[in-house]
Scaffold this active site. Structure first.
Site, short mmCIF file in Angstrom:
data_model
loop_
_atom_site.label_atom_id
_atom_site.label_comp_id
_atom_site.label_asym_id
_atom_site.label_seq_id
_atom_site.Cartn_x
_atom_site.Cartn_y
_atom_site.Cartn_z
N SER A 54 0.84 -1.20 0.00
CA SER A 54 0.00 0.00 0.00
C SER A 54 0.87 1.25 0.00
O SER A 54 1.76 1.39 0.84
CB SER A 54 -0.92 0.03 1.22
OG SER A 54 -1.63 1.25 1.26
N VAL A 59 7.34 2.38 4.11
CA VAL A 59 8.30 1.70 3.23
C VAL A 59 7.80 1.72 1.79
O VAL A 59 8.57 1.97 0.86
CB VAL A 59 8.58 0.26 3.72
CG1 VAL A 59 9.49 -0.48 2.76
CG2 VAL A 59 9.21 0.28 5.11
N CYS A 60 6.52 1.50 1.59
CA CYS A 60 5.94 1.49 0.24
C CYS A 60 6.08 2.86 -0.42
O CYS A 60 6.42 2.97 -1.60
CB CYS A 60 4.48 1.08 0.27
SG CYS A 60 4.21 -0.58 0.90
N SER A 61 5.81 3.88 0.35
CA SER A 61 5.93 5.25 -0.15
C SER A 61 7.38 5.55 -0.53
O SER A 61 7.66 6.06 -1.62
CB SER A 61 5.43 6.24 0.90
OG SER A 61 5.48 7.55 0.41
N THR A 64 8.44 3.67 -3.72
CA THR A 64 7.89 4.27 -4.94
C THR A 64 8.58 5.59 -5.26
O THR A 64 8.89 5.87 -6.42
CB THR A 64 6.37 4.43 -4.80
OG1 THR A 64 5.81 3.15 -4.44
CG2 THR A 64 5.74 4.90 -6.10
#
Length: 168
Positions: A54, A59-61, A64
């Site tokens: 998500s 971490v996902c942010s 990306t």
């Protein structure tokens, strides 16, 4: 069979694991404008596919954003895709807030088509396991990383190196 944990707890991945040398399986995900997107939509390009649970998590942010920064230096023959199960509207909001226009965010929320095709759909959570895939211009898998602990970062340098080897 890939073994992955989420916050140190084992999870079950649905679908078939892909390995280097495999033909990339087709999939259908949704663009931020709700249009279907398949592997063929980027045919003839090298694809760096960054998979995150998500965009609304740290971490996902960061993952990306990192690939968004790298994308501009990879050239026009490279397509950087970020796939999550976030709704397309949430992805579009994130892209705007982060000014992340060098990556294409795509949603697998509807069918888990990508997740099952690449063996990254987490059965227990209906999220995608953090992973990186590099697909060459002929749709062959050139690089794979299934991150063992979903909350950890992938190896950014190895993924970028794999893309650069295909574009030299």
């Amino acid at each position: 069979m890939v073994s992955v944990t989420f916050k140190q707890n084992p999870v079950t991945l649905l679908g078939k694991e892909v390995t280097v040398g495999d033909k990339a399986p087709d999939f259908t995900v949704l663009s931020n404008g709700l249009k279907p997107v398949t592997l063929d939509d980027s045919k003839g390009k090298v694809r760096l596919i960054s998979v995150v649970p998500s965009l609304d998590t740290g971490v996902c942010s960061l993952q990306t954003k990192k690939f968004n920064e790298e994308a501009s230096s990879l050239g026009d023959d490279v397509e950087v895709l970020t796939i999550s199960v976030d709704l397309p509207f949430a992805q579009a909001r994130w892209v705007k807030a982060e000014d992340a226009n060098n990556v294409k965010t795509l949603s697998d929320h509807r069918d888990l088509s990508f997740g099952e095709a690449f063996g990254v759909a987490i059965n227990e959570l209906r999220l995608l396991a953090r992973s990186i895939f590099v697909v060459d211009k002929d749709d062959n898998i050139a690089y794979v990383e299934y991150v063992k602990e979903v909350t950890d970062h992938p190896d950014y340098d190895k993924a970028i190196e794999a893309v650069k080897k295909l574009t030299e």
